[in-house]
Structure formats: C-alpha cells, structure tokens
Design an enzyme around this catalytic site. Structure first.
Site, short mmCIF file in Angstrom:
data_model
loop_
_atom_site.label_atom_id
_atom_site.label_comp_id
_atom_site.label_asym_id
_atom_site.label_seq_id
_atom_site.Cartn_x
_atom_site.Cartn_y
_atom_site.Cartn_z
N SER A 67 2.90 2.27 -3.68
CA SER A 67 2.26 3.39 -3.01
C SER A 67 3.15 4.40 -2.31
O SER A 67 2.71 5.53 -2.22
CB SER A 67 1.44 2.77 -1.99
N GLY A 105 0.27 -0.73 -4.61
CA GLY A 105 0.11 -2.19 -4.63
C GLY A 105 0.98 -2.75 -5.62
O GLY A 105 0.98 -4.07 -5.83
N ASN A 133 6.08 -4.51 -1.34
CA ASN A 133 4.93 -5.51 -1.65
C ASN A 133 5.21 -7.02 -1.53
O ASN A 133 4.41 -7.77 -1.31
CB ASN A 133 3.92 -4.89 -2.50
N ASP A 216 -2.53 3.37 9.30
CA ASP A 216 -2.08 1.72 8.74
C ASP A 216 -0.82 1.45 9.45
O ASP A 216 -0.42 0.54 9.25
CB ASP A 216 -2.36 1.61 7.29
N HIS A 219 1.98 3.57 5.51
CA HIS A 219 2.26 4.69 4.78
C HIS A 219 2.58 5.94 5.33
O HIS A 219 2.06 6.29 6.32
CB HIS A 219 1.04 4.98 3.63
#
Length: 242
Positions: A67, A105, A133, A216, A219
C-alpha cells in the site's frame, strides 16, 4: 476497283492496332517501374520508422510493493511517491517509464505468487518494497527473509539485466524489541549478500510523525510521500543513465 478500295482501310486498321499495342506496352512498363519504385520508398520509410521507434522506447522502472507504493488513502494517485519520482525523471529528460505495481495489503508471500504476472524480462530497474505487512501480522522473520530472497532470485533469473533496489523497513517498537530488531536486519543483510542497492529505511523522517501521515498513523499523506520520494531518489538517481 472494289478490291483496291477495301484493301486500303484494312491496312490502316492494322497499323493503328499495332500503334495502340505498342503504346499500351510502354504504359504498362512505366506503371510497373513506378510501382516498384514506390514499393522501395515505402519499404525504406517503414525501416526508418521502425528504427526510430526502437530508439525511443523508454526503459522501465518497476515498483513492486504494498500500500505504501500503491499510494493507499491518497485522493490523487499522482501524489504517490512513484509518480513523484516519474516527475523528477521527466524534469531531467531521462528516458525511463515507471510502472507502479503496488497492491494494498500485499505480503511477501503474496508477492511471490504475483511477481510472475508483472515481471517483464526487459525491466531496467526493479524496486522491491515488501515486508511491512509481514511485520504487522507477526510473520516469522525467517519466512519474510526467505520470501524476499526468492523474489530477488526470480528477478535475477527472469530479468538478468535489471538493477535491483531493496527498500528497507522498520516496525513500531510495541511489537517487541527482539522481533523489531531482527526484522530491521533482514534488509541490509539481503542487500549485502545479493550485491543489490538498499534504501536503508523507506519511511525515514516520515514514520511516526503525525503531520506527515494519514489518520491511521501508518500511511503517508501527500507531504509524507514527497519525503519518501526523496529517500528513494537518493538511491535511484545514480542508477539512471542518459
């Protein structure tokens, strides 16, 4: 007298027909020669255009990541760091075209199965940005390392002329000191062992800074992506040729 009168028109008609036949032969010959010359010109033009188009084909830089590469959460995809780097390349009139193969993801395991779909043998530079991830999901360090090594091997085998750049990643300290340290060490070790370029930490001067990240806290926002682009550019620029 009748015989004499009839003979004169027949002879004239024969002469006239012979004249037409000669004229038609000459016209056909000229037409054939003109067509042949036209064909030769057309062939030469095609050859020239083919050579010209070959010379102007851009070299490819493939960003293969998650991402962070994909620009997750950005309103404008052009704000993602791969696109910002394309702008830097264009400003220097360098003949490179970036392909953004980021997938939100994505893990290193997923990257293994997806790589064959996006990897082309003529890739000039391959930038591998995966692993974050894995860390956030607590995947074993050994598995992450093994998957990254598999992808490096794959690129070397399928696109042997490609220069490989590995993007280093770090994890938040709340995941445990031992795990985060072992995870961090994956990237410089792989770069050294495989003799490839390393971006020490992709999110240098961005990770953990609220003003440079989205809500979040993971990011980067547009400002953060500009800094990430500079982190990548410092390693990528010396690899680019006029």
């Amino acid at each position: 007298m009748r015989l004499h009168i009839l003979t004169i028109p027949v002879r004239s008609l024969l002469i006239f027909c012979c004249f037409l036949a000669c004229l038609n032969f000459t016209s056909c010959k000229d037409s054939v020669e003109t067509k042949e010359n036209s064909t030769e010109v057309s062939t030469d033009a095609t050859s020239y255009n083919s050579e010209t188009s070959t010379d102007t084909i851009s070299k490819t830089i493939l960003f293969f990541g998650d991402s962070l590469t994909a620009g997750y959460g950005l309103e404008d995809p052009d704000d993602a760091f791969p696109d910002l780097i394309q702008g830097k390349i264009d400003s220097l009139d360098l003949d490179y075209q970036i392909i953004n193969a980021g997938l939100s993801g994505e893990t290193t395991a997923g990257g293994k199965s997806r790589l064959e779909w996006v990897l082309e043998p003529d890739v000039a530079i391959f930038i591998l940005e995966l692993g974050a991830n894995d860390g956030l999901r607590g995947v074993s360090v050994a598995e992450t390392r093994e998957n990254l090594q598999w992808m490096i091997n794959k690129v070397k085998a399928e696109a042997h002329q490609a220069q490989i750049v590995l993007a280093g990643m770090q994890l938040p300290p709340n995941l445990g000191t031992e795990y985060t340290q072992d995870f961090k060490a994956i990237f410089p070790k792989l770069a050294e062992e495989n003799d490839i370029k390393l971006i020490p930490f992709l999110l240098e001067n961005v990770g953990g800074i609220a003003s440079l990240n989205q809500n979040d806290g993971i990011h980067p926002n547009p400002k953060g992506h500009k800094i990430v682009a500079n982190n990548v550019w410092s390693v990528l620029k010396p690899l680019l040729n006029k």
